[in-house]
Design an enzyme around this catalytic site. Sequence first.
Site, short mmCIF file in Angstrom:
data_model
loop_
_atom_site.label_atom_id
_atom_site.label_comp_id
_atom_site.label_asym_id
_atom_site.label_seq_id
_atom_site.Cartn_x
_atom_site.Cartn_y
_atom_site.Cartn_z
N ASP A 92 0.84 -1.20 0.00
CA ASP A 92 0.00 0.00 0.00
C ASP A 92 0.88 1.25 0.00
OD1 ASP A 92 -2.34 -1.62 0.18
OD2 ASP A 92 -1.93 -1.89 2.31
N HIS A 109 -5.56 -3.61 5.40
CA HIS A 109 -5.16 -3.92 4.02
C HIS A 109 -6.33 -4.48 3.22
CE1 HIS A 109 -2.75 -4.92 0.61
NE2 HIS A 109 -3.14 -6.18 0.67
N1 LIG Z 1 -0.40 -8.48 1.71
C1 LIG Z 1 -0.46 -8.07 0.46
O1 LIG Z 1 -0.27 -6.89 0.18
C2 LIG Z 1 -0.74 -9.03 -0.64
C3 LIG Z 1 -1.17 -10.29 -0.36
N2 LIG Z 1 -1.41 -11.19 -1.37
C4 LIG Z 1 -1.86 -12.53 -0.99
O2 LIG Z 1 -0.77 -13.45 -1.02
C5 LIG Z 1 -1.29 -14.77 -1.18
C6 LIG Z 1 -0.49 -15.54 -2.24
O3 LIG Z 1 -0.66 -14.96 -3.51
P1 LIG Z 1 0.05 -15.60 -4.82
O4 LIG Z 1 1.47 -15.88 -4.53
O5 LIG Z 1 -0.31 -14.74 -5.95
O6 LIG Z 1 -0.75 -16.99 -4.92
P2 LIG Z 1 -0.26 -18.34 -5.67
O7 LIG Z 1 -1.46 -19.22 -5.76
O8 LIG Z 1 0.46 -18.01 -6.92
O9 LIG Z 1 0.78 -18.96 -4.65
C7 LIG Z 1 0.41 -19.42 -3.39
C8 LIG Z 1 1.33 -20.56 -3.03
O10 LIG Z 1 0.94 -21.00 -1.72
C9 LIG Z 1 1.13 -22.42 -1.72
N3 LIG Z 1 0.41 -23.02 -0.61
C10 LIG Z 1 -0.90 -23.34 -0.50
N4 LIG Z 1 -1.13 -23.93 0.69
C11 LIG Z 1 0.06 -23.98 1.34
C12 LIG Z 1 0.47 -24.45 2.61
N5 LIG Z 1 -0.38 -25.03 3.46
N6 LIG Z 1 1.77 -24.33 2.93
C13 LIG Z 1 2.66 -23.76 2.08
N7 LIG Z 1 2.33 -23.27 0.88
C14 LIG Z 1 1.04 -23.39 0.52
C15 LIG Z 1 0.64 -22.85 -3.09
O11 LIG Z 1 1.13 -24.16 -3.39
C16 LIG Z 1 1.22 -21.76 -3.98
O12 LIG Z 1 2.51 -22.12 -4.46
C17 LIG Z 1 -2.77 -14.61 -1.52
O13 LIG Z 1 -3.54 -14.84 -0.37
C18 LIG Z 1 -2.88 -13.15 -1.94
O14 LIG Z 1 -4.15 -12.62 -1.75
C19 LIG Z 1 -1.18 -10.87 -2.67
C20 LIG Z 1 -0.72 -9.61 -3.00
C21 LIG Z 1 -0.51 -8.59 -2.01
O1 LIG Z 2 -5.69 -7.33 -4.16
C1 LIG Z 2 -5.36 -8.49 -3.84
O2 LIG Z 2 -6.14 -9.43 -3.78
C2 LIG Z 2 -3.93 -8.73 -3.49
C3 LIG Z 2 -3.49 -7.66 -2.57
O3 LIG Z 2 -3.68 -7.72 -1.37
C4 LIG Z 2 -2.94 -6.45 -3.17
O4 LIG Z 2 -2.55 -6.44 -4.34
O5 LIG Z 2 -2.88 -5.44 -2.44
#
Ligand SMILES: NC(=O)C1=CN([C@@H]2O[C@H](COP(=O)(O)OP(=O)(O)OC[C@H]3O[C@@H](n4cnc5c(N)ncnc54)[C@H](O)[C@@H]3O)[C@@H](O)[C@H]2O)C=CC1
Ligand SMILES: O=C([O-])CC(=O)C(=O)O
Length: 341
Positions: free
Chosen positions: A176, A203
């Site tokens: 953010d 967030h």
């Molecule tokens: N805090 C923030 O600002 C943001 C948060 N996110 C969040 O981050 C998370 C991941 O996003 P992406 O990497 O794009 O998803 P993705 O689906 O590409 O990767 C997630 C990974 O987590 C793994 N996974 C699932 N269950 C698991 C477990 N029990 N133990 C270990 N690994 C496990 C999957 O195998 C996969 O490789 C989502 O919840 C998304 O909303 C995404 C962008 C920004």
């Molecule tokens: O928007 C989403 O789902 C992933 C996230 O938290 C971000 O990009 O800030």
Amino acid sequence: MRSALLKSTSELLRRSRRGYSSSANPERKVAILGAAGGIGQPLALLMKINPLVSSLSLFDIAGTPGVAADVSHINSPALVKGFMGDDQLGEALEGSDVVIIPAGVPRKPGMTRDDLFNINAGIVKGLCTAIAKYCPNALVNMISNPVNSTVPIAAEVFKKAGTYDEKKLFGVTTLDVVRAKTFYAGKAGLPVSEVNVPVVGGHAGVTILPLFSQATPASNSLSQEDIVALTKRTQDGGTEVVEAKAGKGSATLSMAYAGAVFADACLKGLNGVPDIVECSYVQSTVTELPFFASKVRLGKNGVEEVLGLGELNDFEKQGLENLKGELKDSIEKGIKFAHGN
Ligand SMILES: NC(=O)C1=CN([C@@H]2O[C@H](COP(=O)(O)OP(=O)(O)OC[C@H]3O[C@@H](n4cnc5c(N)ncnc54)[C@H](O)[C@@H]3O)[C@@H](O)[C@H]2O)C=CC1
Ligand SMILES: O=C([O-])CC(=O)C(=O)O
């Protein structure tokens, strides 16, 4: 001659970068849980090239051997190991100083972050149970959404295990700040490297509250209309990416960058570098809500000081009132889940 000069200048610049110059930096182990995912892979790359990391542990339920082999060939000191499946989770975590959690499902167009709760709450709960067992003293950087609820879930899991230390649990809201800085710098015509913008609250949607009145350097070229538009764009930044990716997930590259910035700040704090301040969603008394994102000073034990909000203008005061109901509900939902499951 010229090339020798350039070489020594770049070496000097490299050494003068705050927090990296000392040869006495302690060994630091960083674990990434969800390391084979969209965020996990570029984050693994960025942590591999961080000179403060001596050991990099990559854990996922699938795909980690390939990611670990790939990243391990990069020319930096961190020793990389891949771990796959629940029976390797303990070894992946043992001895970690910082655990970064981007495990779980991302959004598709039309979904809110809260729509991820049902799947991600259980994933986070399981991983935090293992953290409490294998590396209870690690700093935990929670990326998995909905962050407004997953951080309270983690806190409850740690409390139940008797390992909770509020100084060591962080919801990563750095993206953010990254967005607010980029959008503000672009609109005000300032170099983004010189810009800072605090972002407080939580967030998700309206709970993300950028404080452009405290942006530095101040700009007097922006109208109130500009500020309203910048605020909305920061709040909707995640959705902007989700829609542009059209079903192929949410922000991964900018999130990996943001996650690496925040983990680097945690490592510098642990190593005793003074005055490391980042915004993060932490246990807080800044408002009446038990968790709240604000500026936080990082130190040798994690949170050294949760900084206040500073002076808000009327627009920001209204934004603060508007976010409290949703943030409170998300916190309570997380706590309820942790107790009931
Ligand atoms: N805090 C923030 O600002 C943001 C948060 N996110 C969040 O981050 C998370 C991941 O996003 P992406 O990497 O794009 O998803 P993705 O689906 O590409 O990767 C997630 C990974 O987590 C793994 N996974 C699932 N269950 C698991 C477990 N029990 N133990 C270990 N690994 C496990 C999957 O195998 C996969 O490789 C989502 O919840 C998304 O909303 C995404 C962008 C920004
Ligand atoms: O928007 C989403 O789902 C992933 C996230 O938290 C971000 O990009 O800030």
